[in-house]
Design a protein around this motif. Structure first.
Motif, PDB file in Angstrom:
ATOM      1  N   VAL A  51      -6.042   2.767   1.190  1.00  0.00           N
ATOM      2  CA  VAL A  51      -5.059   3.160   2.203  1.00  0.00           C
ATOM      3  C   VAL A  51      -5.802   3.970   3.264  1.00  0.00           C
ATOM      4  CG1 VAL A  51      -2.955   4.472   2.622  1.00  0.00           C
ATOM      5  CG2 VAL A  51      -3.221   3.188   0.500  1.00  0.00           C
ATOM      6  N   LYS A  57       0.957   4.071   1.244  1.00  0.00           N
ATOM      7  CA  LYS A  57       1.446   2.741   0.889  1.00  0.00           C
ATOM      8  C   LYS A  57       2.886   2.840   0.404  1.00  0.00           C
ATOM      9  CE  LYS A  57      -1.127  -0.233  -1.368  1.00  0.00           C
ATOM     10  NZ  LYS A  57      -1.864  -0.922  -2.429  1.00  0.00           N
ATOM     11  N   HIS A  66       4.103  -4.849   0.115  1.00  0.00           N
ATOM     12  CA  HIS A  66       3.391  -3.578   0.258  1.00  0.00           C
ATOM     13  C   HIS A  66       2.916  -3.448   1.697  1.00  0.00           C
ATOM     14  CE1 HIS A  66       3.314  -2.972  -4.050  1.00  0.00           C
ATOM     15  NE2 HIS A  66       2.907  -4.222  -4.184  1.00  0.00           N
ATOM     16  N   GLN A  67       3.017  -2.228   2.234  1.00  0.00           N
ATOM     17  CA  GLN A  67       2.545  -1.984   3.590  1.00  0.00           C
ATOM     18  C   GLN A  67       2.166  -0.529   3.749  1.00  0.00           C
ATOM     19  OE1 GLN A  67       5.765  -3.397   5.924  1.00  0.00           O
ATOM     20  NE2 GLN A  67       7.265  -2.232   4.826  1.00  0.00           N
ATOM     21  N   ASN A  68       1.356  -0.256   4.747  1.00  0.00           N
ATOM     22  CA  ASN A  68       0.933   1.101   5.045  1.00  0.00           C
ATOM     23  C   ASN A  68       1.764   1.645   6.202  1.00  0.00           C
ATOM     24  OD1 ASN A  68      -1.139   0.921   3.150  1.00  0.00           O
ATOM     25  ND2 ASN A  68      -2.525   0.014   4.631  1.00  0.00           N
TER      26      ASN A  68
END
Length: 93
Positions: A51, A57, A66-68
């Motif tokens: 990350v 995350k 999933h994403q930042n």
């Protein structure tokens, strides 16, 4: 003796996976249920993506993507399904 072996293999698998930015809990279970296989998989698996600094995350509650997002963001829009979700911002460190 067997329980100690299972816990050691699970812990070793988790530690290796955590060092590679993978799920420590998942690899602990894999290493505890299948001791030698869990260790081998943890050693052979490729590293996950770290990350970026200042981000965290999150997982979309609708589609599981999933994403930042920014560490201080209180809401985000999923890039996959476009749902806007709220989240608790992390304290500044």
């Amino acid at each position: 003796m067997i329980i100690a072996f299972i816990l050691i293999c699970g812990g070793a698998s988790a530690a290796i996976a955590n060092g590679k930015n993978r799920s420590a809990a998942g690899f602990f279970l894999l290493g505890a249920l299948f001791p030698l296989i869990g260790l081998i998989v943890a050693l052979l698996i490729s590293p996950g993506h770290p990350v970026p600094k200042g981000m965290r995350k999150v997982t979309c509650p609708r589609c599981g993507t999933h994403q930042n997002i920014g560490a201080s963001d209180s809401e985000y829009e999923c890039w996959q399904c476009k749902q806007t979700s709220e989240t608790t911002p992390l304290a500044n460190r």
